[in-house]
Design an enzyme around this catalytic site. Sequence first.
Site, PDB file in Angstrom:
ATOM      1  N   SER A 165       0.802  -1.208   0.212  1.00  0.00           N
ATOM      2  CA  SER A 165       0.160  -0.190   0.119  1.00  0.00           C
ATOM      3  C   SER A 165       0.910   1.192   0.057  1.00  0.00           C
ATOM      4  O   SER A 165       1.960   1.364   0.359  1.00  0.00           O
ATOM      5  CB  SER A 165      -0.860  -0.112   1.132  1.00  0.00           C
ATOM      6  OG  SER A 165      -1.391   1.308   1.383  1.00  0.00           O
TER       7      SER A 165
ATOM      8  N   TYR B 290      -2.399  -0.215  10.542  1.00  0.00           N
ATOM      9  CA  TYR B 290      -2.567  -0.777   9.302  1.00  0.00           C
ATOM     10  C   TYR B 290      -1.391  -0.420   8.418  1.00  0.00           C
ATOM     11  O   TYR B 290      -0.489  -1.392   7.887  1.00  0.00           O
ATOM     12  CB  TYR B 290      -3.640  -0.209   8.521  1.00  0.00           C
ATOM     13  CG  TYR B 290      -3.725  -0.550   7.024  1.00  0.00           C
ATOM     14  CD1 TYR B 290      -4.150  -1.782   6.557  1.00  0.00           C
ATOM     15  CD2 TYR B 290      -3.464   0.346   6.112  1.00  0.00           C
ATOM     16  CE1 TYR B 290      -4.063  -2.237   5.320  1.00  0.00           C
ATOM     17  CE2 TYR B 290      -3.573   0.010   4.624  1.00  0.00           C
ATOM     18  CZ  TYR B 290      -3.594  -1.257   4.273  1.00  0.00           C
ATOM     19  OH  TYR B 290      -3.756  -1.492   2.833  1.00  0.00           O
TER      20      TYR B 290
HETATM   21  N1  LIG Z   1      -8.611  -0.926  -1.598  1.00  0.00           N
HETATM   22  C1  LIG Z   1      -7.693  -0.130  -1.157  1.00  0.00           C
HETATM   23  O1  LIG Z   1      -8.052   1.102  -1.163  1.00  0.00           O
HETATM   24  C2  LIG Z   1      -6.194  -0.736  -0.890  1.00  0.00           C
HETATM   25  C3  LIG Z   1      -5.175   0.294  -1.171  1.00  0.00           C
HETATM   26  C4  LIG Z   1      -3.961  -0.207  -0.850  1.00  0.00           C
HETATM   27  C5  LIG Z   1      -3.684  -1.440  -0.536  1.00  0.00           C
HETATM   28  N2  LIG Z   1      -4.896  -2.313  -0.470  1.00  0.00           N
HETATM   29  C6  LIG Z   1      -4.293  -3.734  -0.378  1.00  0.00           C
HETATM   30  O2  LIG Z   1      -4.947  -4.485  -1.527  1.00  0.00           O
HETATM   31  C7  LIG Z   1      -5.042  -5.762  -0.651  1.00  0.00           C
HETATM   32  C8  LIG Z   1      -6.486  -6.420  -1.325  1.00  0.00           C
HETATM   33  O3  LIG Z   1      -7.416  -5.593  -0.773  1.00  0.00           O
HETATM   34  P1  LIG Z   1      -8.583  -4.982  -1.590  1.00  0.00           P
HETATM   35  O4  LIG Z   1      -8.588  -3.591  -1.625  1.00  0.00           O
HETATM   36  O5  LIG Z   1      -9.076  -5.792  -2.696  1.00  0.00           O
HETATM   37  O6  LIG Z   1     -10.073  -5.291  -0.555  1.00  0.00           O
HETATM   38  P2  LIG Z   1     -10.981  -6.619  -0.452  1.00  0.00           P
HETATM   39  O7  LIG Z   1     -11.870  -6.533  -1.715  1.00  0.00           O
HETATM   40  O8  LIG Z   1     -11.428  -6.465   0.998  1.00  0.00           O
HETATM   41  O9  LIG Z   1     -10.023  -8.153  -0.623  1.00  0.00           O
HETATM   42  C9  LIG Z   1      -9.506  -8.457   0.422  1.00  0.00           C
HETATM   43  C10 LIG Z   1      -9.267 -10.057   0.392  1.00  0.00           C
HETATM   44  O10 LIG Z   1      -8.501 -10.656   1.411  1.00  0.00           O
HETATM   45  C11 LIG Z   1      -8.998 -11.813   1.600  1.00  0.00           C
HETATM   46  N3  LIG Z   1      -8.478 -12.275   3.136  1.00  0.00           N
HETATM   47  C12 LIG Z   1      -8.865 -11.715   4.193  1.00  0.00           C
HETATM   48  N4  LIG Z   1      -8.492 -11.966   5.430  1.00  0.00           N
HETATM   49  C13 LIG Z   1      -8.056 -13.116   4.883  1.00  0.00           C
HETATM   50  C14 LIG Z   1      -7.721 -14.533   5.448  1.00  0.00           C
HETATM   51  N5  LIG Z   1      -7.514 -14.537   6.799  1.00  0.00           N
HETATM   52  N6  LIG Z   1      -7.079 -15.705   4.515  1.00  0.00           N
HETATM   53  C15 LIG Z   1      -7.414 -15.501   3.185  1.00  0.00           C
HETATM   54  N7  LIG Z   1      -7.823 -14.392   2.623  1.00  0.00           N
HETATM   55  C16 LIG Z   1      -8.197 -13.238   3.351  1.00  0.00           C
HETATM   56  C17 LIG Z   1     -10.447 -11.638   1.496  1.00  0.00           C
HETATM   57  O11 LIG Z   1     -11.100 -12.833   1.232  1.00  0.00           O
HETATM   58  P3  LIG Z   1     -11.977 -13.563   2.204  1.00  0.00           P
HETATM   59  O12 LIG Z   1     -12.811 -12.348   3.196  1.00  0.00           O
HETATM   60  O13 LIG Z   1     -12.785 -14.537   1.492  1.00  0.00           O
HETATM   61  O14 LIG Z   1     -11.070 -14.721   3.056  1.00  0.00           O
HETATM   62  C18 LIG Z   1     -10.376 -10.716   0.075  1.00  0.00           C
HETATM   63  O15 LIG Z   1     -10.576 -11.449  -0.863  1.00  0.00           O
HETATM   64  C19 LIG Z   1      -4.952  -5.719   0.603  1.00  0.00           C
HETATM   65  O16 LIG Z   1      -3.621  -6.326   1.074  1.00  0.00           O
HETATM   66  C20 LIG Z   1      -5.041  -4.447   0.932  1.00  0.00           C
HETATM   67  O17 LIG Z   1      -4.283  -4.118   2.197  1.00  0.00           O
HETATM   68  C21 LIG Z   1      -5.993  -1.900  -0.765  1.00  0.00           C
END
Ligand SMILES: NC(=O)c1ccc[n+]([C@@H]2O[C@H](COP(=O)([O-])OP(=O)(O)OC[C@H]3O[C@@H](n4cnc5c(N)ncnc54)[C@H](OP(=O)(O)O)[C@@H]3O)[C@@H](O)[C@H]2O)c1
Length: 242
Positions: free
Chosen positions: A138, A152
């Site tokens: 991130s 975070y």
């Molecule tokens: N959205 C943003 O603004 C943003 C910005 C910077 C970085 N990121 C990073 O991008 C990555 C993906 O996030 P996203 O934005 O795509 O959010 P998201 O749609 O909420 O996806 C998060 C994913 O992580 C999985 N997950 C959570 N806990 C888990 C566990 N214990 N075991 C296996 N899978 C798990 C969830 O699946 P299940 O619930 O089905 O397990 C889901 O598929 C994260 O690392 C986040 O920190 C996001």
Amino acid sequence: MTLTGKTAVVTGASSGIGEATARLLVREKCNVVLAARREDRLNSLAAKLGEGALAVPTDVTDPAACDDLISRAVGNFGTVDILVANAGLGLYGSIAQGEPEDWRRMFEVNVLGVLYTTRAAVRHMLDRGSGDVIFVSSLAGRRVPRADGTVYAATKHALTAVAEGLRMDVHTKGIRVIKVEPGLVRTEFPESSYPNAREYYAQREYSPLEAEDVAKAVIYAVEQPPRVSVNEILVRPTEQPK
Ligand SMILES: NC(=O)c1ccc[n+]([C@@H]2O[C@H](COP(=O)([O-])OP(=O)(O)OC[C@H]3O[C@@H](n4cnc5c(N)ncnc54)[C@H](OP(=O)(O)O)[C@@H]3O)[C@@H](O)[C@H]2O)c1
């Protein structure tokens, strides 16, 4: 470099950036192994993506499950060329008002979960002498964007250390380590902390990235020829101020 016939394991593939990355990898004719906890989501995505996709329900906080994930990928497709360690969550709050359980969950998924999946994949990649490890970190892995996101940001700063240390360990062994650092992306991510993700995005003074924008950055890095190692990609919405 073509991705045709390669195999990628994507954690957090049940939504958002992980799902978008899996879709693009399949478009590039890669096999994908879809990992997350929500089995129904994984199964329906695997069905849409076709025979090159395999759903392996996995909780990345369980090291044995992460070992099993990589074994299942190798058993099914013969190898693992790419790991996209993407599963993560953000639980917001000040330090003073913070919940130790929230902090523990974030470190377990965002840091230990990445370490467990990386260990399993890298052991296999070292045997083969090639592979790509991508950490979806991130912007918060570079600086603390807001006070209520301190913990975070600490988890994502930890990934900065892990990525660089791993790179030093494996860079002469055919393995590339790539850190992708998105700014705000429209996904289900805010739902862990906010009751309504749509309202959360509406309150921002700029439009977020779409998940596919980040997925394209992953594809860019892994398509480079073997001599090129793209170690960091910071990708912000154009209008995001900081
Ligand atoms: N959205 C943003 O603004 C943003 C910005 C910077 C970085 N990121 C990073 O991008 C990555 C993906 O996030 P996203 O934005 O795509 O959010 P998201 O749609 O909420 O996806 C998060 C994913 O992580 C999985 N997950 C959570 N806990 C888990 C566990 N214990 N075991 C296996 N899978 C798990 C969830 O699946 P299940 O619930 O089905 O397990 C889901 O598929 C994260 O690392 C986040 O920190 C996001």
